[in-house]
Design a protein around this motif. Structure first.
Motif, PDB file in Angstrom:
ATOM      1  N   ARG A 113       0.564  -1.008   0.141  1.00  0.00           N
ATOM      2  CA  ARG A 113      -0.045   0.286  -0.229  1.00  0.00           C
ATOM      3  C   ARG A 113       0.830   1.120   0.289  1.00  0.00           C
ATOM      4  N   HIS A 127      -3.683  -2.340  -8.354  1.00  0.00           N
ATOM      5  CA  HIS A 127      -4.864  -2.707  -7.119  1.00  0.00           C
ATOM      6  C   HIS A 127      -4.187  -3.355  -6.533  1.00  0.00           C
ATOM      7  N   ALA A 129      -5.494  -6.641  -3.766  1.00  0.00           N
ATOM      8  CA  ALA A 129      -6.870  -7.702  -2.653  1.00  0.00           C
ATOM      9  C   ALA A 129      -6.381  -8.391  -2.051  1.00  0.00           C
ATOM     10  N   GLN A 160     -13.220  -6.296  -4.674  1.00  0.00           N
ATOM     11  CA  GLN A 160     -11.831  -5.427  -4.369  1.00  0.00           C
ATOM     12  C   GLN A 160     -10.831  -4.662  -5.395  1.00  0.00           C
ATOM     13  N   LEU A 161     -10.525  -5.880  -6.431  1.00  0.00           N
ATOM     14  CA  LEU A 161     -10.281  -5.885  -7.680  1.00  0.00           C
ATOM     15  C   LEU A 161     -10.596  -4.846  -8.942  1.00  0.00           C
ATOM     16  N   SER A 162     -11.903  -5.088  -9.156  1.00  0.00           N
ATOM     17  CA  SER A 162     -13.358  -3.968  -9.919  1.00  0.00           C
ATOM     18  C   SER A 162     -13.744  -2.896  -9.591  1.00  0.00           C
ATOM     19  N   THR A 163     -13.742  -2.696  -8.322  1.00  0.00           N
ATOM     20  CA  THR A 163     -14.118  -1.123  -7.361  1.00  0.00           C
ATOM     21  C   THR A 163     -13.629  -0.686  -7.312  1.00  0.00           C
ATOM     22  N   SER A 164     -13.809   0.703  -7.170  1.00  0.00           N
ATOM     23  CA  SER A 164     -12.735   1.785  -6.142  1.00  0.00           C
ATOM     24  C   SER A 164     -13.621   3.103  -5.675  1.00  0.00           C
ATOM     25  N   VAL A 203      -9.084  -6.825 -16.098  1.00  0.00           N
ATOM     26  CA  VAL A 203      -8.681  -5.632 -14.895  1.00  0.00           C
ATOM     27  C   VAL A 203      -7.549  -5.916 -15.055  1.00  0.00           C
ATOM     28  N   THR A 207      -4.165  -2.877 -15.438  1.00  0.00           N
ATOM     29  CA  THR A 207      -3.097  -2.284 -13.973  1.00  0.00           C
ATOM     30  C   THR A 207      -2.249  -3.702 -13.768  1.00  0.00           C
ATOM     31  N   ILE A 209      -1.966  -5.665 -10.562  1.00  0.00           N
ATOM     32  CA  ILE A 209      -2.504  -6.526  -9.407  1.00  0.00           C
ATOM     33  C   ILE A 209      -2.039  -7.089  -8.491  1.00  0.00           C
TER      34      ILE A 209
END
Length: 467
Positions: A113, A127, A129, A160-164, A203, A207, A209
Protein backbone atom coordinates in the motif's frame (compact mmCIF):
# COMPACT_ATOMS: atom_id res chain seq x y z
CA UNK A 1 -19.92 50.55 -31.03
CA UNK A 2 -23.18 52.42 -31.33
CA UNK A 3 -25.36 53.41 -28.41
CA UNK A 4 -27.91 50.79 -29.44
CA UNK A 5 -25.26 48.07 -29.50
CA UNK A 6 -23.93 49.11 -26.10
CA UNK A 7 -27.40 48.99 -24.65
CA UNK A 8 -28.01 45.56 -26.16
CA UNK A 9 -24.70 44.25 -24.76
CA UNK A 10 -25.60 45.59 -21.34
CA UNK A 11 -28.99 43.89 -21.49
CA UNK A 12 -27.29 40.61 -22.55
CA UNK A 13 -24.79 40.81 -19.70
CA UNK A 14 -27.55 41.54 -17.23
CA UNK A 15 -29.53 38.57 -18.59
CA UNK A 16 -26.50 36.26 -18.22
CA UNK A 17 -25.78 37.58 -14.73
CA UNK A 18 -29.42 37.04 -13.76
CA UNK A 19 -29.27 33.36 -14.72
CA UNK A 20 -25.68 32.63 -13.64
CA UNK A 21 -26.42 31.82 -10.00
CA UNK A 22 -29.47 29.60 -10.74
CA UNK A 23 -27.54 27.75 -13.46
CA UNK A 24 -24.54 27.25 -11.16
CA UNK A 25 -26.88 25.92 -8.48
CA UNK A 26 -28.46 23.55 -11.01
CA UNK A 27 -25.06 22.40 -12.20
CA UNK A 28 -23.95 21.75 -8.62
CA UNK A 29 -27.18 19.89 -7.87
CA UNK A 30 -26.79 17.70 -10.97
CA UNK A 31 -23.17 16.98 -10.01
CA UNK A 32 -24.20 15.98 -6.49
CA UNK A 33 -26.92 13.73 -7.89
CA UNK A 34 -24.38 12.12 -10.24
CA UNK A 35 -21.97 11.49 -7.35
CA UNK A 36 -24.80 10.07 -5.25
CA UNK A 37 -25.82 7.71 -8.09
CA UNK A 38 -22.21 6.56 -8.44
CA UNK A 39 -21.94 5.97 -4.69
CA UNK A 40 -25.20 4.03 -4.62
CA UNK A 41 -24.18 1.99 -7.65
CA UNK A 42 -20.80 1.22 -6.08
CA UNK A 43 -22.51 0.16 -2.84
CA UNK A 44 -24.99 -2.06 -4.69
CA UNK A 45 -22.33 -3.72 -6.84
CA UNK A 46 -20.08 -4.39 -3.85
CA UNK A 47 -22.89 -5.88 -1.78
CA UNK A 48 -23.76 -8.14 -4.69
CA UNK A 49 -20.16 -9.24 -5.25
CA UNK A 50 -19.22 -9.88 -1.62
CA UNK A 51 -20.22 -8.86 1.90
CA UNK A 52 -16.86 -9.79 3.38
CA UNK A 53 -15.08 -6.99 5.26
CA UNK A 54 -11.36 -7.40 4.49
CA UNK A 55 -10.51 -3.89 5.72
CA UNK A 56 -12.04 -4.68 9.12
CA UNK A 57 -10.16 -7.98 9.28
CA UNK A 58 -6.91 -6.22 8.32
CA UNK A 59 -7.38 -3.53 10.95
CA UNK A 60 -8.10 -6.13 13.63
CA UNK A 61 -5.09 -8.27 12.68
CA UNK A 62 -2.78 -5.24 12.44
CA UNK A 63 -3.94 -3.92 15.80
CA UNK A 64 -2.74 -7.07 17.55
CA UNK A 65 0.76 -6.94 16.11
CA UNK A 66 3.92 -4.84 16.03
CA UNK A 67 4.09 -3.38 12.53
CA UNK A 68 7.82 -2.61 12.62
CA UNK A 69 8.61 -6.32 12.73
CA UNK A 70 9.05 -8.41 9.59
CA UNK A 71 11.80 -6.37 7.95
CA UNK A 72 13.62 -9.62 7.18
CA UNK A 73 10.76 -10.65 4.87
CA UNK A 74 10.69 -7.36 2.98
CA UNK A 75 14.46 -7.68 2.46
CA UNK A 76 14.34 -11.38 1.53
CA UNK A 77 15.72 -12.11 -1.94
CA UNK A 78 12.66 -14.11 -3.02
CA UNK A 79 10.29 -11.36 -1.89
CA UNK A 80 12.22 -8.67 -3.73
CA UNK A 81 12.33 -10.77 -6.90
CA UNK A 82 8.59 -11.47 -6.68
CA UNK A 83 7.79 -7.80 -6.16
CA UNK A 84 10.04 -6.46 -8.91
CA UNK A 85 9.44 -9.15 -11.53
CA UNK A 86 7.65 -8.09 -14.71
CA UNK A 87 5.97 -11.47 -15.08
CA UNK A 88 2.98 -12.86 -13.18
CA UNK A 89 4.04 -15.06 -10.29
CA UNK A 90 3.02 -16.63 -6.99
CA UNK A 91 5.02 -16.42 -3.74
CA UNK A 92 4.28 -18.85 -0.92
CA UNK A 93 5.03 -17.97 2.72
CA UNK A 94 4.89 -20.99 5.00
CA UNK A 95 5.74 -21.95 8.57
CA UNK A 96 4.42 -23.84 11.56
CA UNK A 97 1.50 -22.59 13.65
CA UNK A 98 2.35 -19.59 15.82
CA UNK A 99 5.35 -18.32 13.84
CA UNK A 100 3.75 -14.94 13.09
CA UNK A 101 2.58 -15.45 9.49
CA UNK A 102 -0.50 -13.24 9.85
CA UNK A 103 1.68 -10.46 11.23
CA UNK A 104 3.97 -10.85 8.23
CA UNK A 105 0.99 -10.66 5.87
CA UNK A 106 -0.03 -7.40 7.58
CA UNK A 107 3.48 -6.10 6.95
CA UNK A 108 3.31 -7.11 3.27
CA UNK A 109 -0.05 -5.34 2.81
CA UNK A 110 1.35 -2.24 4.52
CA UNK A 111 4.45 -2.34 2.32
CA UNK A 112 2.52 -2.69 -0.94
CA UNK A 113 0.00 0.00 0.00
CA UNK A 114 2.82 2.39 0.80
CA UNK A 115 4.41 1.75 -2.59
CA UNK A 116 1.09 2.27 -4.37
CA UNK A 117 0.48 5.58 -2.60
CA UNK A 118 4.02 6.79 -3.33
CA UNK A 119 4.14 5.47 -6.91
CA UNK A 120 5.06 7.91 -9.66
CA UNK A 121 1.90 8.94 -11.47
CA UNK A 122 3.50 7.96 -14.78
CA UNK A 123 3.75 4.37 -13.60
CA UNK A 124 0.00 4.02 -13.00
CA UNK A 125 -1.37 2.84 -9.68
CA UNK A 126 -1.93 -0.87 -9.31
CA UNK A 127 -4.77 -2.58 -7.47
CA UNK A 128 -4.43 -4.59 -4.24
CA UNK A 129 -6.86 -7.21 -2.93
CA UNK A 130 -6.49 -9.31 0.20
CA UNK A 131 -8.49 -11.83 2.21
CA UNK A 132 -7.95 -13.15 5.73
CA UNK A 133 -9.12 -16.76 5.66
CA UNK A 134 -10.47 -18.17 8.91
CA UNK A 135 -12.17 -21.34 10.06
CA UNK A 136 -14.04 -19.38 12.76
CA UNK A 137 -17.79 -19.08 12.37
CA UNK A 138 -19.22 -15.62 11.64
CA UNK A 139 -20.57 -13.75 14.64
CA UNK A 140 -24.21 -13.11 15.34
CA UNK A 141 -25.36 -9.59 14.56
CA UNK A 142 -23.20 -9.42 11.43
CA UNK A 143 -24.00 -10.34 7.89
CA UNK A 144 -23.10 -14.00 7.63
CA UNK A 145 -19.86 -14.30 5.65
CA UNK A 146 -17.83 -17.48 5.87
CA UNK A 147 -14.13 -16.71 5.72
CA UNK A 148 -13.46 -20.43 5.18
CA UNK A 149 -15.33 -20.49 1.84
CA UNK A 150 -12.91 -20.32 -1.13
CA UNK A 151 -15.64 -18.89 -3.36
CA UNK A 152 -16.29 -16.09 -0.89
CA UNK A 153 -12.57 -15.33 -0.91
CA UNK A 154 -12.58 -15.20 -4.72
CA UNK A 155 -15.63 -12.92 -4.92
CA UNK A 156 -14.11 -10.59 -2.30
CA UNK A 157 -10.97 -10.36 -4.44
CA UNK A 158 -13.09 -9.49 -7.48
CA UNK A 159 -14.91 -6.80 -5.50
CA UNK A 160 -11.67 -5.17 -4.36
CA UNK A 161 -9.96 -5.31 -7.74
CA UNK A 162 -12.83 -4.13 -9.92
CA UNK A 163 -14.29 -1.35 -7.77
CA UNK A 164 -12.74 1.73 -6.20
CA UNK A 165 -14.06 3.57 -3.17
CA UNK A 166 -11.96 6.65 -3.93
CA UNK A 167 -12.94 7.07 -7.56
CA UNK A 168 -16.42 5.56 -7.03
CA UNK A 169 -15.62 3.55 -10.15
CA UNK A 170 -16.76 0.10 -11.23
CA UNK A 171 -14.89 -1.76 -13.97
CA UNK A 172 -16.95 -1.98 -17.16
CA UNK A 173 -16.90 -5.79 -17.21
CA UNK A 174 -18.12 -5.88 -13.60
CA UNK A 175 -20.88 -3.35 -14.26
CA UNK A 176 -22.07 -5.44 -17.19
CA UNK A 177 -22.16 -8.59 -15.04
CA UNK A 178 -24.08 -6.71 -12.34
CA UNK A 179 -26.70 -5.52 -14.80
CA UNK A 180 -26.97 -9.03 -16.23
CA UNK A 181 -26.98 -11.02 -12.97
CA UNK A 182 -27.56 -8.52 -10.15
CA UNK A 183 -30.63 -8.10 -7.92
CA UNK A 184 -32.62 -6.22 -10.58
CA UNK A 185 -32.21 -8.84 -13.31
CA UNK A 186 -34.33 -11.87 -14.19
CA UNK A 187 -31.21 -14.09 -13.95
CA UNK A 188 -30.27 -13.03 -10.45
CA UNK A 189 -27.35 -15.03 -9.00
CA UNK A 190 -23.80 -14.64 -7.71
CA UNK A 191 -20.78 -14.84 -9.96
CA UNK A 192 -19.42 -18.27 -10.72
CA UNK A 193 -15.70 -19.09 -10.78
CA UNK A 194 -15.31 -18.60 -14.54
CA UNK A 195 -16.93 -15.16 -14.38
CA UNK A 196 -14.64 -14.16 -11.50
CA UNK A 197 -11.61 -15.20 -13.54
CA UNK A 198 -12.93 -13.25 -16.52
CA UNK A 199 -13.25 -10.04 -14.49
CA UNK A 200 -9.84 -10.36 -12.78
CA UNK A 201 -8.13 -11.11 -16.10
CA UNK A 202 -9.81 -8.11 -17.72
CA UNK A 203 -8.74 -5.77 -14.90
CA UNK A 204 -5.18 -7.13 -15.09
CA UNK A 205 -4.99 -6.19 -18.78
CA UNK A 206 -5.07 -2.52 -17.81
CA UNK A 207 -3.29 -2.31 -14.45
CA UNK A 208 -0.95 -4.37 -12.23
CA UNK A 209 -2.78 -6.30 -9.51
CA UNK A 210 -1.64 -7.98 -6.29
CA UNK A 211 -3.68 -10.70 -4.58
CA UNK A 212 -2.88 -11.67 -0.96
CA UNK A 213 -4.42 -14.60 0.94
CA UNK A 214 -3.60 -15.16 4.61
CA UNK A 215 -4.04 -18.53 6.37
CA UNK A 216 -4.99 -20.34 3.18
CA UNK A 217 -4.93 -23.63 5.12
CA UNK A 218 -8.01 -22.47 7.09
CA UNK A 219 -10.14 -22.55 3.95
CA UNK A 220 -12.48 -25.48 3.40
CA UNK A 221 -9.98 -28.04 2.12
CA UNK A 222 -12.55 -29.87 0.00
CA UNK A 223 -12.63 -26.88 -2.37
CA UNK A 224 -9.44 -24.90 -1.66
CA UNK A 225 -7.48 -26.72 -4.38
CA UNK A 226 -9.92 -25.23 -6.90
CA UNK A 227 -9.00 -21.73 -5.77
CA UNK A 228 -5.30 -22.51 -6.19
CA UNK A 229 -5.97 -23.67 -9.73
CA UNK A 230 -8.04 -20.55 -10.45
CA UNK A 231 -5.22 -18.28 -9.28
CA UNK A 232 -2.72 -20.16 -11.42
CA UNK A 233 -5.10 -20.00 -14.40
CA UNK A 234 -5.25 -16.22 -13.98
CA UNK A 235 -1.45 -16.07 -14.05
CA UNK A 236 -1.44 -18.10 -17.27
CA UNK A 237 -4.08 -15.89 -18.90
CA UNK A 238 -2.18 -12.78 -17.78
CA UNK A 239 1.54 -13.48 -18.12
CA UNK A 240 2.18 -9.98 -16.79
CA UNK A 241 0.63 -7.72 -14.13
CA UNK A 242 -0.56 -10.39 -11.63
CA UNK A 243 1.27 -11.03 -8.33
CA UNK A 244 -0.12 -13.51 -5.80
CA UNK A 245 1.08 -13.90 -2.21
CA UNK A 246 -0.24 -16.78 -0.07
CA UNK A 247 0.56 -17.72 3.54
CA UNK A 248 -0.12 -21.17 5.02
CA UNK A 249 1.04 -23.53 7.70
CA UNK A 250 3.50 -26.20 6.64
CA UNK A 251 2.03 -29.64 6.06
CA UNK A 252 2.12 -32.09 3.11
CA UNK A 253 -1.37 -31.52 1.69
CA UNK A 254 -0.66 -27.80 1.33
CA UNK A 255 2.90 -28.25 0.11
CA UNK A 256 1.63 -30.24 -2.87
CA UNK A 257 -0.27 -27.14 -4.05
CA UNK A 258 2.70 -24.77 -4.02
CA UNK A 259 5.89 -26.83 -4.27
CA UNK A 260 6.52 -25.62 -7.83
CA UNK A 261 6.31 -21.94 -6.84
CA UNK A 262 8.82 -19.61 -5.22
CA UNK A 263 8.60 -19.82 -1.43
CA UNK A 264 9.85 -18.37 1.84
CA UNK A 265 9.84 -20.41 5.04
CA UNK A 266 9.45 -18.75 8.43
CA UNK A 267 12.43 -20.20 10.30
CA UNK A 268 14.28 -19.28 13.49
CA UNK A 269 17.10 -17.98 11.31
CA UNK A 270 14.68 -15.61 9.56
CA UNK A 271 12.45 -14.29 12.32
CA UNK A 272 14.46 -15.10 15.46
CA UNK A 273 15.34 -11.42 15.99
CA UNK A 274 11.68 -10.46 15.70
CA UNK A 275 10.72 -13.02 18.35
CA UNK A 276 13.50 -11.73 20.61
CA UNK A 277 12.20 -8.16 20.16
CA UNK A 278 8.64 -9.29 20.89
CA UNK A 279 9.71 -11.04 24.10
CA UNK A 280 11.69 -8.01 25.27
CA UNK A 281 8.87 -5.53 24.62
CA UNK A 282 6.13 -7.71 26.06
CA UNK A 283 8.13 -8.54 29.21
CA UNK A 284 9.06 -4.89 29.74
CA UNK A 285 5.41 -3.84 29.37
CA UNK A 286 4.37 -6.48 31.91
CA UNK A 287 7.00 -5.25 34.37
CA UNK A 288 5.92 -1.63 33.86
CA UNK A 289 2.30 -2.66 34.53
CA UNK A 290 3.44 -4.52 37.68
CA UNK A 291 2.15 -7.86 36.40
CA UNK A 292 5.37 -9.69 37.35
CA UNK A 293 6.42 -9.64 41.04
CA UNK A 294 4.63 -6.28 41.37
CA UNK A 295 7.19 -4.80 38.98
CA UNK A 296 10.13 -5.55 41.33
CA UNK A 297 12.16 -7.44 38.73
CA UNK A 298 15.93 -7.21 38.82
CA UNK A 299 17.85 -6.57 35.60
CA UNK A 300 19.48 -9.97 36.02
CA UNK A 301 16.14 -11.80 36.28
CA UNK A 302 14.70 -9.87 33.35
CA UNK A 303 17.73 -10.79 31.26
CA UNK A 304 17.51 -14.46 32.27
CA UNK A 305 13.80 -14.59 31.39
CA UNK A 306 14.44 -13.04 27.98
CA UNK A 307 17.34 -15.39 27.20
CA UNK A 308 15.46 -18.50 28.34
CA UNK A 309 12.26 -17.70 26.45
CA UNK A 310 14.14 -16.67 23.30
CA UNK A 311 16.08 -19.93 23.31
CA UNK A 312 12.93 -22.02 23.86
CA UNK A 313 10.64 -20.08 21.53
CA UNK A 314 13.07 -19.95 18.58
CA UNK A 315 10.69 -18.73 15.82
CA UNK A 316 7.40 -19.21 17.70
CA UNK A 317 5.59 -16.01 18.70
CA UNK A 318 2.66 -18.04 20.00
CA UNK A 319 4.82 -20.15 22.31
CA UNK A 320 6.55 -17.03 23.65
CA UNK A 321 3.22 -15.28 24.19
CA UNK A 322 1.74 -18.23 26.10
CA UNK A 323 4.70 -18.49 28.44
CA UNK A 324 4.92 -14.74 29.03
CA UNK A 325 1.23 -14.59 29.92
CA UNK A 326 1.66 -17.45 32.38
CA UNK A 327 4.76 -15.93 33.99
CA UNK A 328 3.22 -12.48 34.23
CA UNK A 329 -0.02 -13.45 35.95
CA UNK A 330 -0.98 -10.68 38.34
CA UNK A 331 -3.27 -13.10 40.20
CA UNK A 332 -0.26 -15.15 41.35
CA UNK A 333 2.06 -13.94 44.10
CA UNK A 334 5.34 -15.34 42.78
CA UNK A 335 8.76 -14.23 43.95
CA UNK A 336 12.06 -14.33 42.07
CA UNK A 337 12.90 -17.85 43.26
CA UNK A 338 9.59 -19.30 42.07
CA UNK A 339 9.96 -17.54 38.71
CA UNK A 340 13.40 -19.10 38.26
CA UNK A 341 11.96 -22.53 39.07
CA UNK A 342 9.29 -22.00 36.44
CA UNK A 343 11.96 -21.14 33.89
CA UNK A 344 13.60 -24.52 34.54
CA UNK A 345 10.39 -26.46 33.87
CA UNK A 346 8.98 -24.71 30.82
CA UNK A 347 7.08 -26.90 28.34
CA UNK A 348 9.27 -27.96 25.42
CA UNK A 349 6.81 -27.02 22.66
CA UNK A 350 3.32 -25.69 21.87
CA UNK A 351 1.64 -29.08 22.33
CA UNK A 352 3.14 -29.55 25.78
CA UNK A 353 2.23 -25.96 26.66
CA UNK A 354 -1.41 -26.58 25.68
CA UNK A 355 -1.44 -29.86 27.64
CA UNK A 356 -0.08 -28.09 30.69
CA UNK A 357 -2.63 -25.27 30.51
CA UNK A 358 -5.54 -27.65 29.92
CA UNK A 359 -4.41 -29.77 32.88
CA UNK A 360 -4.54 -26.62 35.03
CA UNK A 361 -7.97 -25.75 33.65
CA UNK A 362 -9.34 -29.21 34.56
CA UNK A 363 -7.65 -29.37 37.98
CA UNK A 364 -10.55 -29.37 40.42
CA UNK A 365 -8.17 -29.46 43.39
CA UNK A 366 -6.46 -26.25 42.40
CA UNK A 367 -9.59 -24.53 41.02
CA UNK A 368 -13.15 -24.11 42.12
CA UNK A 369 -15.81 -26.28 40.53
CA UNK A 370 -17.31 -23.14 39.02
CA UNK A 371 -14.02 -22.08 37.38
CA UNK A 372 -13.58 -25.52 35.77
CA UNK A 373 -17.16 -25.50 34.53
CA UNK A 374 -16.90 -22.01 33.04
CA UNK A 375 -13.70 -22.84 31.15
CA UNK A 376 -14.97 -26.14 29.79
CA UNK A 377 -18.28 -24.58 28.75
CA UNK A 378 -16.41 -21.82 26.94
CA UNK A 379 -14.22 -24.25 25.00
CA UNK A 380 -17.22 -26.36 24.02
CA UNK A 381 -19.20 -23.40 22.76
CA UNK A 382 -16.23 -22.15 20.73
CA UNK A 383 -15.74 -25.57 19.16
CA UNK A 384 -19.27 -26.32 18.02
CA UNK A 385 -21.46 -23.21 18.02
CA UNK A 386 -22.95 -22.70 14.56
CA UNK A 387 -22.36 -18.96 14.90
CA UNK A 388 -20.03 -17.00 17.15
CA UNK A 389 -22.00 -15.27 19.89
CA UNK A 390 -21.42 -11.64 20.81
CA UNK A 391 -19.78 -10.94 24.18
CA UNK A 392 -22.95 -10.71 26.26
CA UNK A 393 -24.60 -13.75 24.69
CA UNK A 394 -21.44 -15.82 25.10
CA UNK A 395 -21.10 -14.94 28.79
CA UNK A 396 -24.73 -15.90 29.30
CA UNK A 397 -24.26 -19.20 27.42
CA UNK A 398 -21.23 -20.39 29.40
CA UNK A 399 -22.54 -19.34 32.82
CA UNK A 400 -23.48 -21.97 35.43
CA UNK A 401 -27.14 -21.72 36.50
CA UNK A 402 -26.50 -20.03 39.84
CA UNK A 403 -24.71 -16.87 38.66
CA UNK A 404 -23.76 -15.11 35.43
CA UNK A 405 -20.09 -15.03 34.42
CA UNK A 406 -18.29 -11.72 33.89
CA UNK A 407 -15.40 -11.08 31.50
CA UNK A 408 -12.55 -11.15 34.05
CA UNK A 409 -13.81 -14.42 35.51
CA UNK A 410 -13.93 -15.99 32.04
CA UNK A 411 -10.38 -14.84 31.24
CA UNK A 412 -9.03 -16.28 34.51
CA UNK A 413 -10.80 -19.59 34.00
CA UNK A 414 -9.60 -20.08 30.41
CA UNK A 415 -6.05 -18.92 31.16
CA UNK A 416 -4.49 -17.71 27.91
CA UNK A 417 -6.48 -19.88 25.50
CA UNK A 418 -9.50 -17.62 24.97
CA UNK A 419 -9.31 -13.92 24.07
CA UNK A 420 -11.96 -11.22 23.52
CA UNK A 421 -12.17 -10.24 19.86
CA UNK A 422 -13.81 -7.14 18.44
CA UNK A 423 -17.32 -8.56 18.71
CA UNK A 424 -16.88 -12.08 20.06
CA UNK A 425 -14.71 -14.32 22.18
CA UNK A 426 -12.38 -16.53 20.20
CA UNK A 427 -9.56 -19.05 20.62
CA UNK A 428 -6.19 -17.34 21.06
CA UNK A 429 -5.02 -19.14 17.91
CA UNK A 430 -6.38 -21.58 15.35
CA UNK A 431 -4.12 -24.27 16.83
CA UNK A 432 -5.95 -23.91 20.18
CA UNK A 433 -9.17 -25.01 18.50
CA UNK A 434 -7.41 -27.96 16.86
CA UNK A 435 -5.71 -29.09 20.07
CA UNK A 436 -8.82 -28.96 22.25
CA UNK A 437 -10.91 -30.56 19.51
CA UNK A 438 -8.72 -33.67 19.71
CA UNK A 439 -9.28 -34.13 23.46
CA UNK A 440 -11.67 -36.82 24.72
CA UNK A 441 -13.60 -34.36 26.89
CA UNK A 442 -14.56 -32.28 23.87
CA UNK A 443 -16.28 -34.65 21.47
CA UNK A 444 -19.19 -33.38 19.42
CA UNK A 445 -21.82 -35.11 21.58
CA UNK A 446 -20.37 -33.79 24.87
CA UNK A 447 -20.20 -30.26 23.50
CA UNK A 448 -23.77 -30.35 22.23
CA UNK A 449 -25.00 -31.58 25.62
CA UNK A 450 -23.50 -28.47 27.23
CA UNK A 451 -25.16 -26.25 24.62
CA UNK A 452 -28.51 -27.94 25.22
CA UNK A 453 -28.26 -27.48 28.99
CA UNK A 454 -27.29 -23.85 28.53
CA UNK A 455 -30.30 -23.17 26.31
CA UNK A 456 -32.63 -24.88 28.79
CA UNK A 457 -31.21 -22.83 31.67
CA UNK A 458 -31.82 -19.62 29.73
CA UNK A 459 -35.39 -20.69 28.90
CA UNK A 460 -36.02 -21.52 32.57
CA UNK A 461 -34.89 -18.02 33.56
CA UNK A 462 -37.15 -16.46 30.94
CA UNK A 463 -40.22 -18.42 32.08
CA UNK A 464 -39.41 -17.80 35.73
CA UNK A 465 -39.29 -14.03 35.13
CA UNK A 466 -42.66 -14.15 33.34
CA UNK A 467 -44.32 -16.12 36.13
Amino acid sequence: MSEVDRNQQARNEAFVEMWKAPLDDLKQKLEQERIQREKQNLYNVRRWLSRAKPETDYAEAKGKRLMDLGEWLIEHRNFKEWQSSSISSLLWLHGFAGTGKTGLVCRVIHEIRTKLVNADSTEGLGHLAFFYCSSDKPATGREVVSRSDPREALRSIVSQLSTSQYGRSVATVTQEKYEELGPGSDNRRVLNDAECVEIIAEVAKHTPITIILDAFDELDQTHSHQLVQILKDINQQCPENVKTFISTRSFPAIEDYFKADASIEVTAENNGNDVRTFIHRTLQASIDEKLLIDGNVSEELQSDIEKTLTKRAQNMFLYASLLLTQLCDKNKTDDEESIRKKLETLPKDITEAYNQIMAEVHDRKGNSERSCTVAQNAFKWLLYAQENLDHDAFLEAVSPPEKRVVNDELMRACRTLVVPGQNTYEPAHYSVREHIGRMDDYTSSKCHIVATKSCLNILNKMFASDA
